[in-house]
Design an enzyme around this catalytic site. Structure first.
Site, mmCIF file in Angstrom:
data_model
loop_
_atom_site.group_PDB
_atom_site.id
_atom_site.type_symbol
_atom_site.label_atom_id
_atom_site.label_comp_id
_atom_site.label_asym_id
_atom_site.label_seq_id
_atom_site.Cartn_x
_atom_site.Cartn_y
_atom_site.Cartn_z
ATOM 1 N N GLY A 186 2.254 4.778 0.991
ATOM 2 C CA GLY A 186 2.455 5.394 2.586
ATOM 3 C C GLY A 186 3.017 4.219 3.290
ATOM 4 O O GLY A 186 3.373 4.646 4.301
ATOM 5 N N CYS A 187 3.200 3.086 3.110
ATOM 6 C CA CYS A 187 3.752 1.916 3.829
ATOM 7 C C CYS A 187 5.544 2.050 3.827
ATOM 8 O O CYS A 187 5.731 2.073 2.754
ATOM 9 C CB CYS A 187 3.244 0.606 3.637
ATOM 10 S SG CYS A 187 1.681 0.065 4.292
ATOM 11 N N ILE A 188 6.151 1.986 4.666
ATOM 12 C CA ILE A 188 7.421 1.925 4.760
ATOM 13 C C ILE A 188 8.014 0.601 4.367
ATOM 14 O O ILE A 188 7.654 -0.367 4.826
ATOM 15 C CB ILE A 188 8.122 2.492 5.919
ATOM 16 C CG1 ILE A 188 7.703 3.920 6.118
ATOM 17 C CG2 ILE A 188 9.745 2.323 5.987
ATOM 18 C CD1 ILE A 188 8.039 4.513 7.511
ATOM 19 N N PRO A 204 0.764 -1.263 -0.055
ATOM 20 C CA PRO A 204 -0.123 -0.256 0.073
ATOM 21 C C PRO A 204 0.927 1.128 -0.055
ATOM 22 O O PRO A 204 2.064 1.183 0.444
ATOM 23 C CB PRO A 204 -0.492 -0.214 1.233
ATOM 24 C CG PRO A 204 -0.765 -1.518 1.679
ATOM 25 C CD PRO A 204 0.477 -2.044 1.076
#
Length: 105
Positions: free
Chosen positions: A103-105, A101
């Site tokens: 925005g996920c690091i 997704p």
């Protein structure tokens, strides 16, 4: 591009192990992916989240954030972290065979 085999089917993944073609995923693959991530058994709540993540991806082109997942999946944020301890949105996406997704690091 790396390839891994789940449920006897080779699938292309990116360098982080996320499917590059979500259409190649099937439910038989999920338990194997989950075990690799340290989740031994997928419960009904896991499946509820996995199916919701796939639905969101099909509708919007991206998996939901943790916050959105907690609001829309029927599973609260605290329980999401219990079900998917290494980051609910990212780990649920990986098990569901969708890209990481945004925005996920």
């Amino acid at each position: 591009m790396p390839t891994v085999t789940y449920a006897g089917t080779p699938v292309p993944v990116n360098d982080e192990g996320f499917f590059t073609d979500p259409d190649r995923w099937n439910e038989r693959m999920a338990p194997e992916i989950a075990r690799e991530a340290g989740i031994e058994t997928l419960t009904e709540e896991h499946w509820q989240v996995i199916k919701h993540v796939r639905h969101e991806y099909a509708e919007k082109g991206s998996g939901p954030t943790v916050r959105a997942l907690g609001k829309t999946s029927g599973v609260g944020v605290k329980e999401l972290y219990e079900l998917f301890p290494k980051g609910p949105a990212k780990l649920a996406a990986k098990i569901a065979g969708i890209p990481k997704p945004r925005g996920c690091i």
